[in-house]
Design a protein around this motif. Sequence first.
Motif, PDB file in Angstrom:
ATOM      1  N   LEU A  76      12.319  11.122  19.586  1.00 26.25           N
ATOM      2  CA  LEU A  76      12.114  12.292  18.731  1.00 26.25           C
ATOM      3  C   LEU A  76      11.379  13.397  19.481  1.00 26.25           C
ATOM      4  O   LEU A  76      11.689  14.580  19.326  1.00 26.25           O
ATOM      5  CB  LEU A  76      11.326  11.891  17.473  1.00 26.25           C
ATOM      6  CG  LEU A  76      12.124  11.070  16.457  1.00 26.25           C
ATOM      7  CD1 LEU A  76      11.218  10.645  15.317  1.00 26.25           C
ATOM      8  CD2 LEU A  76      13.309  11.855  15.930  1.00 26.25           C
ATOM      9  N   TYR A  77      10.416  13.009  20.354  1.00 28.93           N
ATOM     10  CA  TYR A  77       9.665  14.010  21.099  1.00 28.93           C
ATOM     11  C   TYR A  77      10.598  14.794  22.015  1.00 28.93           C
ATOM     12  O   TYR A  77      10.491  16.008  22.155  1.00 28.93           O
ATOM     13  CB  TYR A  77       8.559  13.348  21.923  1.00 28.93           C
ATOM     14  CG  TYR A  77       7.665  14.341  22.629  1.00 28.93           C
ATOM     15  CD1 TYR A  77       6.635  14.987  21.938  1.00 28.93           C
ATOM     16  CD2 TYR A  77       7.855  14.640  23.973  1.00 28.93           C
ATOM     17  CE1 TYR A  77       5.822  15.899  22.564  1.00 28.93           C
ATOM     18  CE2 TYR A  77       7.046  15.567  24.622  1.00 28.93           C
ATOM     19  CZ  TYR A  77       6.026  16.197  23.911  1.00 28.93           C
ATOM     20  OH  TYR A  77       5.224  17.118  24.521  1.00 28.93           O
ATOM     21  N   SER A  78      11.571  14.071  22.611  1.00 28.57           N
ATOM     22  CA  SER A  78      12.461  14.723  23.566  1.00 28.57           C
ATOM     23  C   SER A  78      13.393  15.716  22.872  1.00 28.57           C
ATOM     24  O   SER A  78      13.935  16.602  23.505  1.00 28.57           O
ATOM     25  CB  SER A  78      13.273  13.681  24.341  1.00 28.57           C
ATOM     26  OG  SER A  78      14.195  13.089  23.464  1.00 28.57           O
ATOM     27  N   VAL A  79      13.607  15.549  21.548  1.00 27.98           N
ATOM     28  CA  VAL A  79      14.392  16.560  20.841  1.00 27.98           C
ATOM     29  C   VAL A  79      13.484  17.518  20.073  1.00 27.98           C
ATOM     30  O   VAL A  79      13.925  18.251  19.192  1.00 27.98           O
ATOM     31  CB  VAL A  79      15.430  15.931  19.875  1.00 27.98           C
ATOM     32  CG1 VAL A  79      16.475  15.172  20.652  1.00 27.98           C
ATOM     33  CG2 VAL A  79      14.748  15.054  18.840  1.00 27.98           C
ATOM     34  N   MET A 131       9.742   3.846  21.172  1.00 31.28           N
ATOM     35  CA  MET A 131      11.071   4.400  21.453  1.00 31.28           C
ATOM     36  C   MET A 131      11.383   5.536  20.493  1.00 31.28           C
ATOM     37  O   MET A 131      11.870   6.597  20.878  1.00 31.28           O
ATOM     38  CB  MET A 131      12.160   3.319  21.286  1.00 31.28           C
ATOM     39  CG  MET A 131      11.965   2.077  22.098  1.00 31.28           C
ATOM     40  SD  MET A 131      11.825   2.476  23.831  1.00 31.28           S
ATOM     41  CE  MET A 131      10.592   1.312  24.318  1.00 31.28           C
ATOM     42  N   ILE A 132      11.120   5.293  19.215  1.00 29.93           N
ATOM     43  CA  ILE A 132      11.398   6.323  18.202  1.00 29.93           C
ATOM     44  C   ILE A 132      10.614   7.584  18.533  1.00 29.93           C
ATOM     45  O   ILE A 132      11.145   8.700  18.502  1.00 29.93           O
ATOM     46  CB  ILE A 132      11.033   5.796  16.788  1.00 29.93           C
ATOM     47  CG1 ILE A 132      11.979   4.664  16.393  1.00 29.93           C
ATOM     48  CG2 ILE A 132      11.105   6.934  15.764  1.00 29.93           C
ATOM     49  CD1 ILE A 132      11.633   3.985  15.096  1.00 29.93           C
ATOM     50  N   ILE A 133       9.338   7.400  18.898  1.00 35.05           N
ATOM     51  CA  ILE A 133       8.499   8.563  19.167  1.00 35.05           C
ATOM     52  C   ILE A 133       8.978   9.311  20.412  1.00 35.05           C
ATOM     53  O   ILE A 133       9.084  10.543  20.416  1.00 35.05           O
ATOM     54  CB  ILE A 133       7.024   8.126  19.285  1.00 35.05           C
ATOM     55  CG1 ILE A 133       6.510   7.801  17.884  1.00 35.05           C
ATOM     56  CG2 ILE A 133       6.176   9.221  19.924  1.00 35.05           C
ATOM     57  CD1 ILE A 133       5.204   7.091  17.850  1.00 35.05           C
ATOM     58  N   LYS A 143       5.936   9.545  12.654  1.00 35.98           N
ATOM     59  CA  LYS A 143       5.202   8.483  11.953  1.00 35.98           C
ATOM     60  C   LYS A 143       5.880   8.157  10.630  1.00 35.98           C
ATOM     61  O   LYS A 143       6.038   6.991  10.262  1.00 35.98           O
ATOM     62  CB  LYS A 143       3.759   8.947  11.667  1.00 35.98           C
ATOM     63  CG  LYS A 143       2.852   8.890  12.868  1.00 35.98           C
ATOM     64  CD  LYS A 143       1.397   8.902  12.437  1.00 35.98           C
ATOM     65  CE  LYS A 143       0.928  10.291  12.049  1.00 35.98           C
ATOM     66  NZ  LYS A 143      -0.454  10.308  11.564  1.00 35.98           N
ATOM     67  N   ALA A 144       6.298   9.203   9.914  1.00 34.16           N
ATOM     68  CA  ALA A 144       6.933   8.988   8.613  1.00 34.16           C
ATOM     69  C   ALA A 144       8.248   8.236   8.784  1.00 34.16           C
ATOM     70  O   ALA A 144       8.607   7.404   7.946  1.00 34.16           O
ATOM     71  CB  ALA A 144       7.167  10.324   7.917  1.00 34.16           C
ATOM     72  N   ILE A 145       8.963   8.514   9.878  1.00 36.80           N
ATOM     73  CA  ILE A 145      10.248   7.837  10.096  1.00 36.80           C
ATOM     74  C   ILE A 145      10.030   6.347  10.360  1.00 36.80           C
ATOM     75  O   ILE A 145      10.745   5.494   9.831  1.00 36.80           O
ATOM     76  CB  ILE A 145      11.027   8.515  11.245  1.00 36.80           C
ATOM     77  CG1 ILE A 145      11.565   9.860  10.740  1.00 36.80           C
ATOM     78  CG2 ILE A 145      12.169   7.635  11.733  1.00 36.80           C
ATOM     79  CD1 ILE A 145      12.198  10.718  11.798  1.00 36.80           C
TER      80      ILE A 145
END
Lengths: 265, 309
Positions: free
Chosen positions: B167-170, B162-164, B178-180
Amino acid sequence: MTTETTTQAVIEARNLDLVFQTNDGPVQALRDVNLTINKGDFVSFIGPSGCGKTTFLRVMAALEQPTGGEITVNGMSPDEARRQRAYGYVFQASGLYPWRNIARNITLPLEIMGYSKAEQKKRLNEVLELVELSGFEGKYPWQLSGGMQQRASIARALAFEADILLMDEPFGALDEIVRDHLNEQLLKLWARTNKTIAFVTHSIPEAVYLSTRIVVMSPRPGRITDVIESPLPKERPLDIRDSPEFIEIAHRVREGLRAGHGDDV
Amino acid sequence: MKTMVAVLTVLTVIIAFWYAACLPMNIKGVLTQAERAGAEVVPVGAKERRDLGAIGLVLGNQFAIAATWSQDRPRLPAPHQVAVELWKTTGAMVLKGKPMSKRSLIFHGWVTLSATLLGFAMGTGLGILLAVGIVHSKVMDMSVMPWAIVSQTIPIIALAPMIIVVLYSVGVQGILPKAIISAYLSFFPVVVGMVKGLRSPDAMQLDLLRTYNASANQGFWALRLPASMPYLFTSLKIGIAASLVGAIVGELPTGAVAGLGARLLGGSYYGQTVQIWSALFAAAILAACLVALLGVIERVVLKRMGMSA
């Protein structure tokens, strides 16, 4: 009470009451306490645990709020006196910071109060000499004996030149030989600096040896049962404790403690 | 000396157990291959062997034991196979002058490590800030702490994709997602440890500062922060290990081509168990080194602060 016009009241308590609200109901820590401490006095508070001697000292330091009566320190409320840094407080444990050496422990209050580096250094050297710790300023607390740690904590309380020294069983955790030595040192220090000292203890010889006045307290409710003016001279070698005067005062203190204990020995 | 013997004994037992475990795990595959190659296998036929106990098969076909430790794609590779693979993808690459080749674990390890360190720095910073807020404000204590705890109850493997995606969409990609994820795992031990550390000074110490009329700010720098250092280092050691896990997990859902996570994923696509195990060990060794490094820093810092005794 003394009628001399030159004596100046430093701490005055009138009808002081303090009730703690605990889970087991209210506890009367202090009831109707009246006392005047004059400038330059060395006053000891003695009594069994629960008699309110430490609480009284904490009220003077504005670490506890009384629930009734009045108390002034240097003519102000204790909290104003605290904000003006009118007193140094010494606890039973030295409370030195393990990550600071002795010098930086002693200058801690000076740093907080914003003294200049030069002034800090000057005062550091003065108080180190007063407590006979010169040469140990670079050591860390764990490298010092318990007695030396407590001397460092006294130096810390003296560093900012407050007129009043409040001491809460400062030597209670030390053995008797060290305690005798520190008592002797404390008297010298008191004579040199002319501070007003309020000193809590549970040792009769300590109280009699050190004080110009001994306040005997008793518990449930915490109250003053006797105030003894000491006839001993200001100059007191350790062996004064074998003199008849000393033994007589010690006897009176013991009687006062016994009477205060009443039925619940 | 005595402890050394004890440590080596434990290690020997683990390795012996591992070798022993290879026998039942790999025997069926070995026997199938041997049968195809014309060897006499008891009983004949993979179908017959399928429902038999593995240990019985080992006892009945003792000629095949050595082969269970040297298969190409074993179910469970033997320790020396993993060691050889680790050497081939690290030390041997360095000797060949190609330490950053796509097949090198040093390359993949660095990709993961860089995300780990960035995430660790972010997580530690966030953790310390939250802890300071929590200690100084009752409102923050009541409003932030429960969320910090809840955040750690969600399985990271479910949350990472979900995070990826978000973030990809923004437009954020590369090392940052990965760091997040890595920071998400590492801030928590730092918050818990620092809150405890900042609250560690006792009532007497706080009373003493009160008699100096010290401000909360002065109390923080003079007393609370230095007193919290031992707690901080304990948290950092847990945090950095969690960071590494976060970075690896962050590499899985993207089908990343580089990183220890990518090696794990690639290994499982192609049944390269030796590759999976060597990537696992590389991750474990990396984590051990990071924790050990923090241990050294801890000793130096606390010694300089006079708190090591």
